[in-house]
Write a protein that holds these residues in place. Sequence first.
Motif, PDB file in Angstrom:
ATOM      1  N   TYR A 144       4.552  -0.467   4.427  1.00  0.00           N
ATOM      2  CA  TYR A 144       5.346   0.100   5.513  1.00  0.00           C
ATOM      3  C   TYR A 144       6.512   0.813   4.846  1.00  0.00           C
ATOM      4  O   TYR A 144       7.426   0.177   4.324  1.00  0.00           O
ATOM      5  CB  TYR A 144       5.847  -0.988   6.463  1.00  0.00           C
ATOM      6  N   LEU A 145       6.474   2.144   4.832  1.00  0.00           N
ATOM      7  CA  LEU A 145       7.474   2.938   4.133  1.00  0.00           C
ATOM      8  C   LEU A 145       8.641   3.227   5.069  1.00  0.00           C
ATOM      9  O   LEU A 145       8.455   3.699   6.191  1.00  0.00           O
ATOM     10  CB  LEU A 145       6.850   4.244   3.629  1.00  0.00           C
ATOM     11  N   GLU A 192      -3.794   4.673  -1.163  1.00  0.00           N
ATOM     12  CA  GLU A 192      -3.367   6.070  -1.029  1.00  0.00           C
ATOM     13  C   GLU A 192      -2.239   6.420  -1.990  1.00  0.00           C
ATOM     14  O   GLU A 192      -1.947   7.598  -2.205  1.00  0.00           O
ATOM     15  CB  GLU A 192      -2.881   6.339   0.398  1.00  0.00           C
ATOM     16  N   VAL A 193      -1.585   5.423  -2.547  1.00  0.00           N
ATOM     17  CA  VAL A 193      -0.420   5.659  -3.408  1.00  0.00           C
ATOM     18  C   VAL A 193      -0.887   5.937  -4.834  1.00  0.00           C
ATOM     19  O   VAL A 193      -1.467   5.074  -5.493  1.00  0.00           O
ATOM     20  CB  VAL A 193       0.534   4.449  -3.394  1.00  0.00           C
ATOM     21  N   LYS A 216      14.286   4.454   1.066  1.00  0.00           N
ATOM     22  CA  LYS A 216      15.672   4.060   0.816  1.00  0.00           C
ATOM     23  C   LYS A 216      15.790   3.039  -0.312  1.00  0.00           C
ATOM     24  O   LYS A 216      16.814   2.971  -0.990  1.00  0.00           O
ATOM     25  CB  LYS A 216      16.282   3.473   2.094  1.00  0.00           C
ATOM     26  N   SER A 217      14.755   2.242  -0.495  1.00  0.00           N
ATOM     27  CA  SER A 217      14.807   1.189  -1.514  1.00  0.00           C
ATOM     28  C   SER A 217      14.976   1.788  -2.906  1.00  0.00           C
ATOM     29  O   SER A 217      14.422   2.851  -3.206  1.00  0.00           O
ATOM     30  CB  SER A 217      13.528   0.355  -1.479  1.00  0.00           C
ATOM     31  N   TYR A 249      15.072   8.842   8.041  1.00  0.00           N
ATOM     32  CA  TYR A 249      14.595   9.711   9.112  1.00  0.00           C
ATOM     33  C   TYR A 249      13.115   9.547   9.446  1.00  0.00           C
ATOM     34  O   TYR A 249      12.615  10.187  10.362  1.00  0.00           O
ATOM     35  CB  TYR A 249      14.862  11.173   8.750  1.00  0.00           C
ATOM     36  N   GLN A 250      12.392   8.737   8.695  1.00  0.00           N
ATOM     37  CA  GLN A 250      10.976   8.581   8.994  1.00  0.00           C
ATOM     38  C   GLN A 250      10.468   7.209   8.572  1.00  0.00           C
ATOM     39  O   GLN A 250      11.036   6.557   7.708  1.00  0.00           O
ATOM     40  CB  GLN A 250      10.149   9.674   8.308  1.00  0.00           C
ATOM     41  N   ARG A 251       9.426   6.783   9.244  1.00  0.00           N
ATOM     42  CA  ARG A 251       8.738   5.542   8.926  1.00  0.00           C
ATOM     43  C   ARG A 251       7.262   5.884   8.749  1.00  0.00           C
ATOM     44  O   ARG A 251       6.768   6.841   9.338  1.00  0.00           O
ATOM     45  CB  ARG A 251       8.886   4.505  10.046  1.00  0.00           C
TER      46      ARG A 251
END
Length: 220
Positions: free
Chosen positions: A109-110, A123-124, A149-150, A114-116
Amino acid sequence: MIKIRVDIEEKLKILLEETLEYKFIEKEELEEEIFLIDISRENLLEKIKDSAKKNIPVIVLLGKENIREMRKLLKLEYIEDCVLRQDIFELEEAIEKILQNKKNYKEFYLNDTYQRGIVEISEVIYITYCRVSRKTEIHLFTDKIFTVKSSFSEVEEKIIKIKDFYKLDRGTIINISLIRSLDYKEERIIFKDETYIYTSKAKLKELEEKRLLSFGKIIL
């Protein structure tokens, strides 16, 4: 019951069976979760590497006199932890930590300002720290870059125990399951979507050896 394969003295095995709620076995089984071996056992490194090839986490038991050997083992990155033989409670903590990390997560869960987004781990392709934006970038198979953000160290701490991820350098983590080839001539890693990142020959060799990329494949 959680199965832990052991290569230790019989007295210690009996003590562990009386103290901890795991099943300690001496022969290899398909369901084994962890391999526990004493540093004094014969063919130590060979046994550790064999477990690493099978993605079985290894804990090494040792004495206070083995600190130098412990440092050498930890540098190899084939083992998860080293624990003093007499410290049963520390051993239990090490086992529980490994079992927790082995949970079969399939998605991230990214989270950004401004986005999630929800993406599958498969996929990464790789994760990098951008010195310009000072943010961590998640590079996806869809050719999309997701900024989170992390901090890089926070991301590393959460995912580095997932078996497909490997820390290439201080600011790069790659998904080894998506590697197509290691290009020693151009000094780069090429992924299955044809994207690539540059690195050094030494890093390519280190990656090839530590993560045993040829294991389980027909070598031509």
